[in-house]
Write a protein that holds these residues in place. Sequence first.
Motif, PDB file in Angstrom:
ATOM      1  N   GLN A 298       0.857  -1.138   0.080  1.00 11.71           N
ATOM      2  CA  GLN A 298      -0.078  -0.013  -0.125  1.00 11.71           C
ATOM      3  C   GLN A 298       1.021   1.175  -0.205  1.00 11.71           C
ATOM      4  OE1 GLN A 298      -2.421  -0.512   3.316  1.00 11.71           O
ATOM      5  NE2 GLN A 298      -4.359  -1.562   1.997  1.00 11.71           N
ATOM      6  N   ILE A 299       1.878   1.137   1.032  1.00  7.89           N
ATOM      7  CA  ILE A 299       2.903   2.560   0.772  1.00  7.89           C
ATOM      8  C   ILE A 299       3.488   2.518  -0.561  1.00  7.89           C
ATOM      9  CG2 ILE A 299       4.563   3.266   2.240  1.00  7.89           C
ATOM     10  CD1 ILE A 299       3.961   1.585   4.449  1.00  7.89           C
ATOM     11  N   VAL A 300       3.797   1.347  -1.091  1.00 11.44           N
ATOM     12  CA  VAL A 300       4.780   1.430  -2.277  1.00 11.44           C
ATOM     13  C   VAL A 300       3.663   2.241  -3.403  1.00 11.44           C
ATOM     14  CG1 VAL A 300       5.270  -0.019  -4.172  1.00 11.44           C
ATOM     15  CG2 VAL A 300       6.251  -0.442  -2.094  1.00 11.44           C
ATOM     16  N   ARG A 301       2.332   1.962  -3.482  1.00 12.73           N
ATOM     17  CA  ARG A 301       1.480   2.442  -4.450  1.00 12.73           C
ATOM     18  C   ARG A 301       1.342   3.968  -3.977  1.00 12.73           C
ATOM     19  NH1 ARG A 301      -1.583  -1.948  -3.184  1.00 12.73           N
ATOM     20  NH2 ARG A 301      -1.487  -3.294  -4.885  1.00 12.73           N
ATOM     21  N   GLU A 302       1.494   4.527  -2.956  1.00 15.61           N
ATOM     22  CA  GLU A 302       1.147   6.020  -2.441  1.00 15.61           C
ATOM     23  C   GLU A 302       2.428   6.484  -2.943  1.00 15.61           C
ATOM     24  OE1 GLU A 302       0.884   7.103   1.758  1.00 15.61           O
ATOM     25  OE2 GLU A 302      -0.451   5.439   1.793  1.00 15.61           O
ATOM     26  N   ILE A 303       3.709   5.908  -2.726  1.00  9.98           N
ATOM     27  CA  ILE A 303       4.945   6.403  -3.196  1.00  9.98           C
ATOM     28  C   ILE A 303       4.892   6.463  -4.958  1.00  9.98           C
ATOM     29  CG2 ILE A 303       7.424   6.269  -3.506  1.00  9.98           C
ATOM     30  CD1 ILE A 303       7.493   4.957  -0.718  1.00  9.98           C
ATOM     31  N   GLY A 304       4.493   5.317  -5.549  1.00 10.69           N
ATOM     32  CA  GLY A 304       4.417   5.408  -6.891  1.00 10.69           C
ATOM     33  C   GLY A 304       3.540   6.623  -7.310  1.00 10.69           C
ATOM     34  N   GLN A 305       2.667   7.093  -6.613  1.00  6.65           N
ATOM     35  CA  GLN A 305       1.622   8.134  -7.195  1.00  6.65           C
ATOM     36  C   GLN A 305       2.235   9.505  -6.949  1.00  6.65           C
ATOM     37  OE1 GLN A 305      -1.472   7.677  -8.666  1.00  6.65           O
ATOM     38  NE2 GLN A 305      -1.175   9.763  -9.112  1.00  6.65           N
ATOM     39  N   TYR A 306       3.118   9.367  -5.905  1.00 11.08           N
ATOM     40  CA  TYR A 306       3.777  10.801  -5.478  1.00 11.08           C
ATOM     41  C   TYR A 306       4.932  10.930  -6.524  1.00 11.08           C
ATOM     42  CZ  TYR A 306       5.877  13.922  -2.314  1.00 11.08           C
ATOM     43  OH  TYR A 306       6.312  15.277  -1.579  1.00 11.08           O
ATOM     44  N   LYS A 307       5.529   9.902  -6.929  1.00  8.74           N
ATOM     45  CA  LYS A 307       6.489   9.749  -7.837  1.00  8.74           C
ATOM     46  C   LYS A 307       6.196  10.534  -9.153  1.00  8.74           C
ATOM     47  CE  LYS A 307       9.770   6.463  -6.336  1.00  8.74           C
ATOM     48  NZ  LYS A 307      10.037   5.066  -6.396  1.00  8.74           N
ATOM     49  N   LYS A 308       4.998   9.881  -9.746  1.00 10.01           N
ATOM     50  CA  LYS A 308       4.398  10.283 -10.805  1.00 10.01           C
ATOM     51  C   LYS A 308       4.023  11.784 -10.911  1.00 10.01           C
ATOM     52  CE  LYS A 308       0.527   9.122 -13.807  1.00 10.01           C
ATOM     53  NZ  LYS A 308      -0.613   8.322 -14.234  1.00 10.01           N
ATOM     54  N   ASP A 309       3.396  12.248  -9.678  1.00 10.25           N
ATOM     55  CA  ASP A 309       2.729  13.586  -9.626  1.00 10.25           C
ATOM     56  C   ASP A 309       4.070  14.710  -9.814  1.00 10.25           C
ATOM     57  OD1 ASP A 309       0.511  12.494  -9.368  1.00 10.25           O
ATOM     58  OD2 ASP A 309       0.221  12.769  -7.320  1.00 10.25           O
ATOM     59  N   ASN A 310       5.268  14.051  -9.166  1.00 17.96           N
ATOM     60  CA  ASN A 310       6.565  14.994  -9.212  1.00 17.96           C
ATOM     61  C   ASN A 310       7.370  14.515 -10.534  1.00 17.96           C
ATOM     62  OD1 ASN A 310       6.355  16.670  -6.690  1.00 17.96           O
ATOM     63  ND2 ASN A 310       5.565  14.757  -6.110  1.00 17.96           N
ATOM     64  N   ASN A 311       6.918  13.634 -11.218  1.00 20.03           N
ATOM     65  CA  ASN A 311       7.841  13.354 -12.619  1.00 20.03           C
ATOM     66  C   ASN A 311       9.117  12.814 -11.997  1.00 20.03           C
ATOM     67  OD1 ASN A 311       7.615  12.861 -15.194  1.00 20.03           O
ATOM     68  ND2 ASN A 311       8.152  15.202 -15.623  1.00 20.03           N
ATOM     69  N   VAL A 312       9.218  11.868 -11.109  1.00 18.87           N
ATOM     70  CA  VAL A 312      10.454  11.220 -10.585  1.00 18.87           C
ATOM     71  C   VAL A 312      10.320   9.824 -11.224  1.00 18.87           C
ATOM     72  CG1 VAL A 312      11.708  10.674  -8.740  1.00 18.87           C
ATOM     73  CG2 VAL A 312      10.630  12.988  -8.749  1.00 18.87           C
ATOM     74  N   THR A 313      11.670   9.116 -11.524  1.00 18.30           N
ATOM     75  CA  THR A 313      11.852   7.933 -11.872  1.00 18.30           C
ATOM     76  C   THR A 313      11.375   6.798 -10.825  1.00 18.30           C
ATOM     77  OG1 THR A 313      14.091   7.538 -11.330  1.00 18.30           O
ATOM     78  CG2 THR A 313      13.593   8.358 -13.576  1.00 18.30           C
ATOM     79  N   ILE A 314      11.144   5.485 -11.295  1.00 24.50           N
ATOM     80  CA  ILE A 314      10.747   4.699 -10.287  1.00 24.50           C
ATOM     81  C   ILE A 314      11.740   4.047  -9.589  1.00 24.50           C
ATOM     82  CG2 ILE A 314       9.646   2.332 -10.241  1.00 24.50           C
ATOM     83  CD1 ILE A 314       7.905   2.753 -12.528  1.00 24.50           C
ATOM     84  N   LEU A 315      12.890   3.334 -10.220  1.00 16.68           N
ATOM     85  CA  LEU A 315      14.109   2.870  -9.770  1.00 16.68           C
ATOM     86  C   LEU A 315      15.210   3.856  -9.219  1.00 16.68           C
ATOM     87  CD1 LEU A 315      15.286   0.258  -8.917  1.00 16.68           C
ATOM     88  CD2 LEU A 315      16.803   0.447 -11.260  1.00 16.68           C
TER      89      LEU A 315
END
Length: 362
Positions: A298-315
Amino acid sequence: MKPLLNISSIHTWTGKKNKPIIISGPCSAENETQVMSTAKAIAAIDSSVIFRAGIWKPRTRPNSFEGVGTIGLKWLQKVKQETGMKVTTEVANAKHVEECLQSGVDIVWIGARTTVSPFAVQEIADALKGVDIPVMIKNPVNPDLQLWIGAIERIYQAGVTKLAAIHRGFHSYGNSPFRNEPNWEIAVGLRLAYPSLPIICDPSHICGNTELIPYISQKALDMEMDGLMIETHIMPGIAKSDAKQQLTPVQLKELLSKLVVREMISQNKEFIDQLTQLRTHINNADDEILQVLMKRMQIVREIGQYKKDNNVTILQATRWEEILNTRISNGQMMGLSEELIRKLYHLIHDESIRIQTEIMNK
Ligand code: PEP
Ligand code: MN
């Protein structure tokens, strides 16, 4: 597909009442003296052992020793007459099957290089139609449970009910202490698919050397396997095939005397109660593991969304390195092995990346 419902108990065709069934003898029959002296030494240890010797040898490269061929069948007949042991050899085509049937071979097996080929297995199955000879099917060289099951089903569909599987390990590329990786989970998969099918372990071809054979043999029995196929040669040092992995009869005797055969289920009430209680603790611990994993994802999902909103890479390689190193050292302080933590965190990390990639691409 016809399920394997009518498999005969292994005791009906080995003539042995108790586990484990032991099959032993040289990798290859080389000459009459070598076959007879090995057979007599094994029979002196335990005459209920089933004697094995390869006559037609599938070799990786041409011009290496490819077996003595038909003449070896005479030596197997002599082993039967003089020691009373049952005899078994490898068949790879219809002609081999016919010759074995004519010369009274008790049991045949299909080798790992043959199990990979449905055409070859079908040819053997056709040659076995209407014959009541027991057949053992080695796993294919590659780690493919379905291919192994398919070969077993082909033989079963020919009407053979005296069947067993032989687990001889799987090819892997790269560093390993084993000649063929045990991949126990594949043998367990076969047991779950066909619970009544006997499984015999072949520690010789798994190990490729003599040192690891006692360990793998005991492990196989502890995994509830029905028996062991172990290569034994009167003089392993001069064997024409698989010299490094063959035991001397003295080593075989020592190995057999040290094997611990544990009961599958103890009837002792106190034991059963205690085990039930411990298993409840395991169930609770597993529930906790699953809940924690759910929370983490669940936390991974939240971070994923946050990275997307801020245009940051996954890895983020440095973060991943830091996670792995700290988890390994924390885990080790708690008495967990580095291997477990490493494997576990690779799985968790792969799944986290998969989830975040999904979010990014939404
Ligand atoms: C053998 O049993 O000697 C043999 C050739 O084994 P595998 O088919 O497992 O390689
Ligand atoms: Mn061999």
